[in-house]
Design a protein around this motif. Sequence first.
Motif: not given
Length: 281
Positions: A231, A271, A273
């Motif tokens: 991420f 995508d 968070p």
Amino acid sequence: MAGPLECVRVVSVAINLPGPAAVARLVSMGATATTVLPPSGDPLEHYARAYFDELHAGQDIERLDLKSHEGRSRLDVLLAEADVLVTSSRPSALVRLGLDHESVGGRHTQVCQVDIVGHPGAAGEVAGHDLTYQAGAGLLPDGRLPATTAVDLAGAERAAAEACAALVERSRTGRGSRREVALSDVAVSVAAPFTHGLSAPGGPLGGGLPVYAVYAASVGHVALAALEPQFVARLCGALGLAPEGLTADRLREVFSGRTAQEWQQWADEHDIPLAALAPRA
């Protein structure tokens, strides 16, 4: 489809929040439930009727005076067919009503009893509520009221789990047992990330990591939680930043350029968070 607790019958004499939330969880897994309320009702009915209705959806509700012979007799009829009994009174009150496990188990050996108490064991008579349990566990360091009753709700989940554990035990032994859920113990468990420094001020989840923080947008705020390396890499690529550029100051500058809802759409597309903070209810 039938839930895993289909054919399990629950009787509850628990009012306020942890007990009803626990019973609602059991019902969500297929159990049937009868909640017994005192003539005065449940305080939650008066504080938040819509929430009360939500927690008791699909249940039978009976209002009984358990201090009367008639009320206790009716409850005994319910317990004769019950698998689980959920309580949330002090131990001495249960004894006075004949609802301590020794009494209930003597009359109805199949009943698995889950007693939600404030403090464990001999301290079960000590008064308290979610606020005092959070305070005692160190969850109110800034002196402000908590945003939610986290201990009550975590206690409800634990009570539901204990009910399931007691049912599994009964399948082996043929007899019901008593399981105790002490909310002060639940508070200590809920506080563990804070007391171990994980979410304490300056900790990794307490402001120490720029990629796990809340930032002001041009309108509203966003919560970023890009903890895992993939991420972080995705965040760097989407923002055109090198990893060393992911400082709190740089991210504050970047996020101030769009609204929270625009960032939410951007995060969904990449995508990542990130979530726009919902307004207060």
